[in-house]
Design a protein around this motif. Structure first.
Motif, PDB file in Angstrom:
ATOM      1  N   LEU A   1       6.587   5.877   6.641  1.00 48.81           N
ATOM      2  CA  LEU A   1       6.691   4.440   6.416  1.00 48.81           C
ATOM      3  C   LEU A   1       8.070   3.906   6.786  1.00 48.81           C
ATOM      4  O   LEU A   1       8.264   2.692   6.885  1.00 48.81           O
ATOM      5  CB  LEU A   1       6.374   4.098   4.955  1.00 48.81           C
ATOM      6  CG  LEU A   1       4.928   4.363   4.512  1.00 48.81           C
ATOM      7  CD1 LEU A   1       4.794   4.178   3.008  1.00 48.81           C
ATOM      8  CD2 LEU A   1       3.953   3.454   5.247  1.00 48.81           C
TER       9      LEU A   1
ATOM     10  N   LEU B   1       1.640  -0.874   9.315  1.00 50.19           N
ATOM     11  CA  LEU B   1       2.872  -1.432   8.765  1.00 50.19           C
ATOM     12  C   LEU B   1       3.470  -2.358   9.806  1.00 50.19           C
ATOM     13  O   LEU B   1       3.820  -1.917  10.914  1.00 50.19           O
ATOM     14  CB  LEU B   1       3.855  -0.329   8.402  1.00 50.19           C
ATOM     15  CG  LEU B   1       5.197  -0.780   7.807  1.00 50.19           C
ATOM     16  CD1 LEU B   1       4.979  -1.585   6.522  1.00 50.19           C
ATOM     17  CD2 LEU B   1       6.093   0.419   7.530  1.00 50.19           C
TER      18      LEU B   1
ATOM     19  N   GLY C   1       8.183  -1.812  -2.259  1.00 47.53           N
ATOM     20  CA  GLY C   1       8.061  -2.774  -1.171  1.00 47.53           C
ATOM     21  C   GLY C   1       9.415  -2.974  -0.529  1.00 47.53           C
ATOM     22  O   GLY C   1      10.449  -2.681  -1.135  1.00 47.53           O
TER      23      GLY C   1
ATOM     24  N   LEU D   1       2.523  -4.086   4.715  1.00 41.93           N
ATOM     25  CA  LEU D   1       1.694  -2.886   4.617  1.00 41.93           C
ATOM     26  C   LEU D   1       0.229  -3.277   4.423  1.00 41.93           C
ATOM     27  O   LEU D   1      -0.104  -4.072   3.550  1.00 41.93           O
ATOM     28  CB  LEU D   1       2.161  -2.021   3.447  1.00 41.93           C
ATOM     29  CG  LEU D   1       1.461  -0.671   3.251  1.00 41.93           C
ATOM     30  CD1 LEU D   1       1.748   0.261   4.428  1.00 41.93           C
ATOM     31  CD2 LEU D   1       1.912  -0.027   1.938  1.00 41.93           C
TER      32      LEU D   1
ATOM     33  N   TRP E   1       9.305   2.165  -0.224  1.00 38.32           N
ATOM     34  CA  TRP E   1       7.875   1.912  -0.331  1.00 38.32           C
ATOM     35  C   TRP E   1       7.255   2.681  -1.495  1.00 38.32           C
ATOM     36  O   TRP E   1       6.249   2.269  -2.062  1.00 38.32           O
ATOM     37  CB  TRP E   1       7.157   2.280   0.963  1.00 38.32           C
ATOM     38  CG  TRP E   1       7.177   1.191   1.987  1.00 38.32           C
ATOM     39  CD1 TRP E   1       7.820   1.194   3.199  1.00 38.32           C
ATOM     40  CD2 TRP E   1       6.546  -0.091   1.888  1.00 38.32           C
ATOM     41  NE1 TRP E   1       7.623   0.002   3.852  1.00 38.32           N
ATOM     42  CE2 TRP E   1       6.830  -0.812   3.073  1.00 38.32           C
ATOM     43  CE3 TRP E   1       5.757  -0.702   0.920  1.00 38.32           C
ATOM     44  CZ2 TRP E   1       6.361  -2.097   3.309  1.00 38.32           C
ATOM     45  CZ3 TRP E   1       5.288  -1.995   1.147  1.00 38.32           C
ATOM     46  CH2 TRP E   1       5.589  -2.678   2.327  1.00 38.32           C
TER      47      TRP E   1
END
Length: 213
Positions: free
Chosen positions: A194, A138, A212, A127, A199
């Motif tokens: 995402l 991303l 993450g 990211l 995330w």
């Protein structure tokens, strides 16, 4: 938190934890001098069993800019002056209310953050967030976000180890009234864009934190 009375400290620690803070208690000045470099803020009781809090504060300030709020029963004008001159960022006299402490902590952190420079580009794994161009990528693929989605993601990414309470997110991103639905809707949209809910992590009863994958 530097407080020699564990019973006095316990309800305060629980209150701070409910507001998303990670709290470590030490009970002597010597312990405080060994651990202050790992803290984002220190709540320092001046009445300690081994060292005077003024001296502890002076030693910390000689090598560190960590924010310090003095908490003490010493309430005269001279006591306040000496406390601030020793390097305390604020001074709170016992007994005090929890809401006042929270307000003073927030005010001190605002002043500290005003002097910090947030990097224009933040990277976390695949990211990449560019504050200058307001672009998010991303794994090399551009992610199109609305203005508020970007602001929310950038806020979380600017302090990846911090859990942001919903109220703070609302104040910093929207600058307006509290709305749980508004925040949850934007978090859900960000997760979808995402491609992975991990995330943005939900910390139950507190708020959100950057994750993450």
């Amino acid at each position: 938190m530097v407080e020699d009375d564990g019973e006095d400290a316990e309800p305060l620690i629980k209150g701070l934890q409910r507001h998303g803070h990670e709290v470590r208690l030490v009970q002597t000045g010597a312990e405080a001098l060994k651990s202050y470099d790992r803290a984002d803020m220190m709540l320092l009781d001046f009445e300690l069993p081994d060292l005077d809090g003024l001296e502890v504060c002076r030693r910390i300030r000689s090598t560190s800019t960590v924010p310090v709020i003095a908490i003490t029963a010493r309430g005269t004008e001279l006591d306040r002056v000496l406390g601030l001159q020793s390097g305390a960022d604020d001074y709170l006299v016992k007994p005090y209310g929890f809401r006042e402490l929270m307000a003073r902590m927030e005010a001190v952190m605002r002043r500290v953050k005003a002097h910090e420079v947030t990097p224009s580009v933040i990277s976390n794994g695949g990211l990449r967030i560019n504050a200058t161009t307001r672009q998010v990528c991303l794994d090399g693929r551009r992610i199109d976000l609305t203005r508020k989605e970007f602001d929310l993601l950038y806020l979380l990414a600017s302090q990846p180890n911090t859990v942001f309470p919903r109220k703070r997110i609302m104040q910093e991103v929207w600058g307006g009234d509290w709305s749980r639905r508004t925040i949850d809707t934007h978090v859900s949209s960000l997760r979808n864009k995402l491609g992975n809910k991990d995330w943005i992590l939900t910390v139950r009863g507190v708020g959100f934190q950057l994750g993450g994958v």
